[in-house]
Design an enzyme around this catalytic site. Sequence first.
Site, PDB file in Angstrom:
ATOM      1  N   SER A 185      45.698  45.514  39.410  1.00 34.70           N
ATOM      2  CA  SER A 185      46.049  44.220  39.992  1.00 34.70           C
ATOM      3  C   SER A 185      45.192  43.153  39.337  1.00 34.70           C
ATOM      4  O   SER A 185      44.032  43.406  38.980  1.00 34.70           O
ATOM      5  CB  SER A 185      45.795  44.210  41.504  1.00 34.70           C
ATOM      6  N   TYR A 196      40.053  45.571  48.636  1.00 31.22           N
ATOM      7  CA  TYR A 196      41.210  45.874  47.787  1.00 31.22           C
ATOM      8  C   TYR A 196      40.891  45.568  46.331  1.00 31.22           C
ATOM      9  O   TYR A 196      41.174  46.384  45.447  1.00 31.22           O
ATOM     10  CB  TYR A 196      42.411  45.045  48.243  1.00 31.22           C
TER      11      TYR A 196
END
Length: 249
Positions: free
Chosen positions: A144, A158
């Site tokens: 990501s 995250y």
Amino acid sequence: MSKNLKGKVALVTGGSRGIGAATARALAGRGADVAISYSASPDKAEAVVRDLTDMGVHAAAFKADQANKTEVEQLVAGVVKRFGRLDILVNNAGVLISGALDDPSVDAAQLERQFAINVGGVATAVRAAANVMGDGGRIVSVGSVLGVRVPFPGLADYSATKAAVATYTKGWARDLGSKGITVNAVQPGPINTDMNPDNTEFAVPQKAATALGRYGRPEEVAAAIAFLASPEASYITGTTLDVDGGFNA
């Protein structure tokens, strides 16, 4: 479309929806036989398998909890048993649990599970795949852009898991280079999926943060993954490719 993956066998974890399903279709479109894994959506997984078989390739779905080391190892072994080999591993399965450091309502167990899936599951799959892949093997992990920077509060845990994937990618490329196996990562920006739909209040600042001013489509990420899995990417390893509409520009 070039059938440059004909004769190859691919495993896409978390392949029942979103980026995973789009990647499975992209690889099948290039001729690969494709296995997908799922954790809780058997109907969606079987629908994807039907799509793939309609494209003229062999396909199958396997149930596996990516947080469970034994199940991940059995997943890779099951794919090899069913298809006879494994040439391409796409580590796509992942979860997003948000929460600020000082938020007492954050479920610590969910944060631990997020780490187990996003980092532990990826590492286990790579180790298992590396033992059965030969020269020309391809490993692509879905990270990501949030693994590079954290533009919004509540995403530290995250983001840390995705930063770990990017760093692992570099190290694994070194470890597996002598075997002729390439290891790369794709880092999506805001993509219109069930995990991050483009019609929520939180979507507004994400769109504004991209250079293109829009969300991406799962197929746009899948195209990058399919390239890195192809023979044309034979001299690319240890890299991360942002597919983010300029989010990190």
